[in-house]
Design a protein around this motif. Structure first.
Motif, mmCIF file in Angstrom:
data_model
loop_
_atom_site.group_PDB
_atom_site.id
_atom_site.type_symbol
_atom_site.label_atom_id
_atom_site.label_comp_id
_atom_site.label_asym_id
_atom_site.label_seq_id
_atom_site.Cartn_x
_atom_site.Cartn_y
_atom_site.Cartn_z
ATOM 1 N N GLU A 123 0.847 -1.186 0.000
ATOM 2 C CA GLU A 123 0.000 0.000 0.000
ATOM 3 C C GLU A 123 0.884 1.238 0.000
ATOM 4 N N LEU A 124 0.731 2.071 -1.024
ATOM 5 C CA LEU A 124 1.455 3.324 -1.122
ATOM 6 C C LEU A 124 0.465 4.473 -1.010
ATOM 7 N N THR A 125 0.793 5.451 -0.180
ATOM 8 C CA THR A 125 -0.040 6.640 -0.022
ATOM 9 C C THR A 125 0.709 7.827 -0.606
ATOM 10 N N VAL A 126 0.232 8.336 -1.736
ATOM 11 C CA VAL A 126 0.920 9.405 -2.448
ATOM 12 C C VAL A 126 0.356 10.746 -1.999
ATOM 13 N N GLY A 133 0.811 19.000 0.757
ATOM 14 C CA GLY A 133 0.866 17.646 1.293
ATOM 15 C C GLY A 133 -0.463 16.921 1.304
ATOM 16 N N LYS A 134 -1.419 17.420 0.522
ATOM 17 C CA LYS A 134 -2.721 16.758 0.458
ATOM 18 C C LYS A 134 -2.617 15.448 -0.313
ATOM 19 N N PRO A 135 -3.580 14.536 -0.142
ATOM 20 C CA PRO A 135 -3.577 13.292 -0.918
ATOM 21 C C PRO A 135 -3.534 13.592 -2.411
ATOM 22 N N PHE A 136 -2.708 12.853 -3.126
ATOM 23 C CA PHE A 136 -2.548 13.063 -4.566
ATOM 24 C C PHE A 136 -3.486 12.103 -5.292
ATOM 25 N N ALA A 137 -4.754 12.463 -5.341
ATOM 26 C CA ALA A 137 -5.768 11.603 -5.954
ATOM 27 C C ALA A 137 -5.563 11.513 -7.458
ATOM 28 N N ASN A 138 -5.915 10.354 -8.003
ATOM 29 C CA ASN A 138 -5.962 10.092 -9.444
ATOM 30 C C ASN A 138 -4.610 9.925 -10.124
ATOM 31 N N VAL A 139 -3.505 10.014 -9.385
ATOM 32 C CA VAL A 139 -2.235 9.694 -10.022
ATOM 33 C C VAL A 139 -2.180 8.195 -10.272
ATOM 34 N N ALA A 140 -1.420 7.800 -11.293
ATOM 35 C CA ALA A 140 -1.249 6.387 -11.612
ATOM 36 C C ALA A 140 0.099 5.924 -11.068
ATOM 37 N N VAL A 141 0.107 4.790 -10.370
ATOM 38 C CA VAL A 141 1.335 4.266 -9.786
ATOM 39 C C VAL A 141 1.642 2.908 -10.398
ATOM 40 N N SER A 174 -7.908 9.331 -1.230
ATOM 41 C CA SER A 174 -6.933 9.446 -0.145
ATOM 42 C C SER A 174 -5.501 9.318 -0.644
ATOM 43 N N GLY A 175 -5.330 9.220 -1.962
ATOM 44 C CA GLY A 175 -4.006 9.077 -2.538
ATOM 45 C C GLY A 175 -3.427 7.684 -2.407
ATOM 46 N N VAL A 176 -4.271 6.691 -2.143
ATOM 47 C CA VAL A 176 -3.815 5.343 -1.825
ATOM 48 C C VAL A 176 -3.943 4.401 -3.024
ATOM 49 N N SER A 274 3.604 -0.987 3.769
ATOM 50 C CA SER A 274 3.038 0.324 3.454
ATOM 51 C C SER A 274 4.117 1.391 3.502
ATOM 52 N N LEU A 275 3.922 2.441 2.724
ATOM 53 C CA LEU A 275 4.864 3.548 2.678
ATOM 54 C C LEU A 275 4.142 4.799 2.202
ATOM 55 N N THR A 276 4.458 5.937 2.820
ATOM 56 C CA THR A 276 3.959 7.219 2.334
ATOM 57 C C THR A 276 4.940 7.764 1.312
ATOM 58 N N VAL A 277 4.405 8.247 0.184
ATOM 59 C CA VAL A 277 5.236 8.697 -0.941
ATOM 60 C C VAL A 277 4.938 10.165 -1.226
#
Length: 302
Positions: A123-126, A133-141, A174-176, A274-277
């Motif tokens: 689980e990565l939280t971008v 520093g808000k959640p980076f919604a809709n990015v593709a990982v 949530s950027g997840v 898990s890691l915050t990115v």
């Protein structure tokens, strides 16, 4: 999400102003970020990376848990290595239908192989540093890693026709992003890790030049010890004993402080990593590939 205005491939932090008015950080962005910090004598401390510690059990039957350090800066840019599968060095799995998936254990399309090993979820939280520093919604990982034998699909002998352990997920509100996989091996010359690239959106993933961040997740030693004591990972026991986080050619800058995954679980039930990115689109991505051409002989080193 809409593409942000760029100049010579770099995102403009002040899109409504002239290029000359983008600020000092933009002007310095063409320099390698990490090298600049060293030149200024700031080193890793300038990134605000906190030290991390692990208190895991080292037995295969015990539950394993490790806490990652926190970071006030963006995730370090790292090499994508010689086996990215993103079109920058040979095959481009990101152009194939079916690459957007959460379970990456099996190959897709015309391939049919499945990677075996101890179950692992990632689980990565971008987060978007350019937006406070808000959640980076809709990015593709895009995530990829080796199998329990240390092989990379699409490249390594015996699995060139497979594309398992590669996949893309789109970050939620949530950027997840979450992936279901197996725990990777430790191969010669590298600490156990998972590669990933972050793209602005799903539409941009077919061109590796669109990546806004390229980095790697380090896996805690105690967790590795537990996994490598199980059947199928025998070769990883000796290779892990020959490497360390501080000597690794990727994580050695700070001992993996900002890239060490937090892990819970055990061998029987599988592990959750898990890691915050944190991603900062105001800086020029510095991740890159190893030299192109055919994969080197022997075990991979990136």
């Amino acid at each position: 999400m809409s593409r942000r205005p760029t100049y010579q491939g770099r995102v403009l932090p002040r899109p409504d102003e002239e290029v000359v008015d983008q600020g000092l950080n933009f002007d310095l962005g063409t320099l390698d970020r990490r090298r600049m910090l060293r030149l200024l004598g700031l080193g890793g401390a300038a990134l605000g990376l906190a030290a991390c510690s692990t208190t895991d059990s080292t037995t295969a039957s015990a539950s394993t848990s490790a806490s990652a350090g926190t970071s006030t800066g963006e995730i370090p840019d790292e090499t994508a290595g010689p086996y990215p599968g993103d079109g920058s060095n040979g095959p481009n799995v990101l152009a194939q239908s079916g690459i957007v998936r959460s379970d990456i254990r099996s190959s897709f399309g015309t391939a049919s192989g499945t990677a075996e090993g101890v179950p692992m979820t990632l689980e990565l939280t971008v987060t978007d540093l350019a937006d406070g520093g808000k959640p980076f919604a809709n990015v593709a990982v895009y995530v990829w890693h080796c199998d329990r034998e240390g092989r990379y699909s699409l490249y390594s002998d015996g699995v060139t026709s497979e594309n398992y352990l590669r996949g893309v997920q789109i970050a939620d509100a949530s950027g997840v992003v979450r992936f279901t996989s197996v725990f990777p091996a430790c191969y010669t010359g590298r600490w156990p890790h998972v590669h990933f690239e972050v793209y602005p959106d799903q539409a941009s993933i077919t061109d590796a030049g669109n990546a806004i961040a390229t980095s790697q997740v380090a896996l805690p030693k105690a967790t590795c010890d537990a996994v490598y004591a199980t059947s199928g990972y025998e070769s990883s026991v000796s290779t892990l004993s020959q490497v360390s986080l501080t000597d690794d050619n990727v994580f050695g800058d700070d001992g993996g402080a900002s890239q060490l995954g937090t892990v819970t679980g055990d061998v029987a039930g599988g592990f959750a990593v898990s890691l915050t990115v944190p991603v900062d689109t105001r800086t020029e991505p510095g991740g890159g590939q190893a030299p192109g051409g055919a994969p080197p002989s022997g075990a991979p080193r990136r």
